[in-house]
Scaffold this motif. Structure first.
Motif, PDB file in Angstrom:
ATOM      1  N   SER A 185    -112.581 -22.578  -4.531  1.00  0.00           N
ATOM      2  CA  SER A 185    -112.245 -21.009  -4.567  1.00  0.00           C
ATOM      3  C   SER A 185    -112.298 -20.569  -6.108  1.00  0.00           C
ATOM      4  O   SER A 185    -112.290 -19.236  -6.023  1.00  0.00           O
ATOM      5  CB  SER A 185    -110.634 -21.273  -4.231  1.00  0.00           C
ATOM      6  N   ASN A 186    -112.029 -21.080  -7.060  1.00  0.00           N
ATOM      7  CA  ASN A 186    -112.204 -20.687  -8.426  1.00  0.00           C
ATOM      8  C   ASN A 186    -113.499 -19.929  -8.745  1.00  0.00           C
ATOM      9  O   ASN A 186    -113.797 -19.105  -9.148  1.00  0.00           O
ATOM     10  CB  ASN A 186    -111.798 -21.675  -9.537  1.00  0.00           C
ATOM     11  N   ARG A 224    -119.836 -25.174  -2.711  1.00  0.00           N
ATOM     12  CA  ARG A 224    -119.229 -26.683  -2.779  1.00  0.00           C
ATOM     13  C   ARG A 224    -120.709 -27.546  -3.106  1.00  0.00           C
ATOM     14  O   ARG A 224    -120.401 -28.320  -3.667  1.00  0.00           O
ATOM     15  CB  ARG A 224    -118.718 -26.926  -1.444  1.00  0.00           C
ATOM     16  N   GLN A 238    -122.627 -31.604 -10.598  1.00  0.00           N
ATOM     17  CA  GLN A 238    -121.581 -32.865 -11.217  1.00  0.00           C
ATOM     18  C   GLN A 238    -122.231 -33.753 -10.953  1.00  0.00           C
ATOM     19  O   GLN A 238    -122.439 -34.526 -11.717  1.00  0.00           O
ATOM     20  CB  GLN A 238    -120.407 -32.563 -10.072  1.00  0.00           C
ATOM     21  N   VAL A 276    -116.570 -35.499  -4.440  1.00  0.00           N
ATOM     22  CA  VAL A 276    -115.859 -34.480  -3.816  1.00  0.00           C
ATOM     23  C   VAL A 276    -115.747 -33.374  -4.595  1.00  0.00           C
ATOM     24  O   VAL A 276    -115.166 -33.541  -5.851  1.00  0.00           O
ATOM     25  CB  VAL A 276    -114.738 -35.198  -3.390  1.00  0.00           C
ATOM     26  N   ILE A 277    -115.847 -32.248  -4.041  1.00  0.00           N
ATOM     27  CA  ILE A 277    -115.580 -30.943  -4.962  1.00  0.00           C
ATOM     28  C   ILE A 277    -114.337 -30.382  -4.123  1.00  0.00           C
ATOM     29  O   ILE A 277    -114.316 -30.228  -2.831  1.00  0.00           O
ATOM     30  CB  ILE A 277    -116.426 -29.934  -4.730  1.00  0.00           C
ATOM     31  N   SER A 278    -113.350 -30.136  -4.861  1.00  0.00           N
ATOM     32  CA  SER A 278    -111.916 -29.727  -4.238  1.00  0.00           C
ATOM     33  C   SER A 278    -111.953 -28.106  -3.819  1.00  0.00           C
ATOM     34  O   SER A 278    -112.676 -27.413  -4.335  1.00  0.00           O
ATOM     35  CB  SER A 278    -110.817 -29.903  -5.280  1.00  0.00           C
ATOM     36  N   ASP A 279    -111.199 -28.059  -3.021  1.00  0.00           N
ATOM     37  CA  ASP A 279    -111.000 -26.673  -2.447  1.00  0.00           C
ATOM     38  C   ASP A 279    -110.603 -25.773  -3.494  1.00  0.00           C
ATOM     39  O   ASP A 279    -110.955 -24.553  -3.776  1.00  0.00           O
ATOM     40  CB  ASP A 279    -109.952 -26.580  -1.430  1.00  0.00           C
ATOM     41  N   ALA A 280    -110.077 -26.140  -4.563  1.00  0.00           N
ATOM     42  CA  ALA A 280    -109.577 -25.321  -5.608  1.00  0.00           C
ATOM     43  C   ALA A 280    -110.664 -24.943  -6.504  1.00  0.00           C
ATOM     44  O   ALA A 280    -110.719 -23.902  -7.089  1.00  0.00           O
ATOM     45  CB  ALA A 280    -108.553 -25.974  -6.644  1.00  0.00           C
ATOM     46  N   ASP A 281    -111.693 -25.918  -6.836  1.00  0.00           N
ATOM     47  CA  ASP A 281    -112.625 -25.760  -7.678  1.00  0.00           C
ATOM     48  C   ASP A 281    -113.515 -24.685  -6.926  1.00  0.00           C
ATOM     49  O   ASP A 281    -114.146 -23.705  -7.666  1.00  0.00           O
ATOM     50  CB  ASP A 281    -113.639 -27.134  -7.789  1.00  0.00           C
TER      51      ASP A 281
END
Length: 317
Positions: free
Chosen positions: A96-97, A131, A138, A89-94
């Motif tokens: 967005s960054n 994403r 990853q 799972v790739i976070s929304d924060a990652d």
């Protein structure tokens, strides 16, 4: 990935992308790789290798490049699919960054939005691509983790190769030689020197040293533009050596007399002596062995993924 190339291949990971854009070139499990997706990736592949499509004249070389690019794209798809199987799972924060980095690199929000629009995509599509790309990266990183090299192996390698790690001071040079026989009279001596001075003047005015060497040098190296390669002290006549090692990279010597005649020397590069300490040497070996192991593991992981999944290559180029 280069920003311009990234925009060009934004749709590579989008769900159902290019489903109606011509025949498939490959199928990975139930996911087709369309011809358009592959052509766009092939452009990226060539760019990453510093190759221009127009420079590939050999049909066999062209076909081999296409096959390698298709293999790489299949591996990319395999990694994405594996990441989904394993619940990466790739976070929304990652996301967005990463998108913000791209936006900044492209010159701000307005230019970023315009580039996306010109390419026919919106920010949501770009975020989805990002994403999936991060998930594949990853997954590959997790699958290819390697342990630190064994210290006994590091020490053994260092002991075996220590002498190769320290290098003497060396220079890389070209030269032009006008031969003068030993014991030649003063007039012959001066005539040879003036020939060299004339060539020196041409070079000082912008003529290419290698070109002048090819037409004016009387040494065997003339056909190679006077190239002598790298050499350390003790390899050349003392006067030649002293002049060469006194130059800075890009400098041209004054005429130098040796038993062979008159020389003009152009210094291409000057490398200082490197004396590697034990601590430095061991660290270099650790890094080297780790890289070697990393390469092996990556090859093994990709080979295993190919073996464990259904892959059909349809591309006939």
């Amino acid at each position: 990935m280069k920003i311009t190339t990234l925009l060009m291949v934004l749709t590579l990971w989008l769900p159902g992308a290019f489903a109606s854009n011509g025949p498939a070139v490959a199928r990975v499990n139930d996911e087709e790789i369309s011809a358009l997706r592959f052509e766009r990736y092939f452009a990226e592949y060539l760019e990453d290798q510093g190759r221009a499509l127009g420079s590939i004249r050999n049909p066999k070389a062209y076909k081999q490049l296409r096959q390698k690019a298709l293999d790489a794209l299949i591996d990319r798809e395999l990694l994405w699919q594996e990441s989904q199987k394993r619940g990466v799972v790739i976070s929304d924060a990652d996301v967005s960054n990463q998108v913000e980095q791209m936006r900044t690199a492209m010159g701000g929000a307005e230019k970023f939005a315009r580039r996306l629009e010109d390419a026919g995509f919106d920010e949501a599509g770009f975020a989805e691509y990002t994403r999936r790309e991060l998930a594949a990266q990853q997954m590959f990183a997790e699958l290819t983790k390697v342990a630190e090299p064994d210290e006994q192996a590091v020490r053994a390698f260092f002991d075996e190769h220590r002498s190769e790690m320290s290098q003497p001071e060396t220079v890389q040079a070209r030269h032009i030689l006008v031969k003068v026989a030993q014991g030649a009279d003063a007039a012959t001596e001066e005539a040879a020197r003036l020939r060299l001075v004339e060539m020196q003047g041409k070079i000082a005015q912008g003529a290419d040293f290698a070109s002048v060497a090819r037409t004016g040098s009387e040494d065997a190296s003339a056909s190679e533009g006077g190239e002598l390669g790298y050499f350390s002290r003790g390899r050349m006549y003392p006067a030649f050596e002293a002049a060469a090692f006194a130059l800075k990279s890009g400098e041209l010597s004054e005429p130098v007399r040796t038993p062979l005649g008159w020389h003009l020397i152009y210094l291409q590069n000057h490398l200082e002596a490197v004396d590697v300490s034990e601590a430095q040497g061991l660290e270099m070996v650790r890094a080297y062995l780790a890289r070697q192991r990393q390469v092996q593991v990556r090859q093994q992981v990709l080979a295993q993924l190919r073996a464990d999944n259904r892959i059909q290559r349809i591309d006939g180029d």
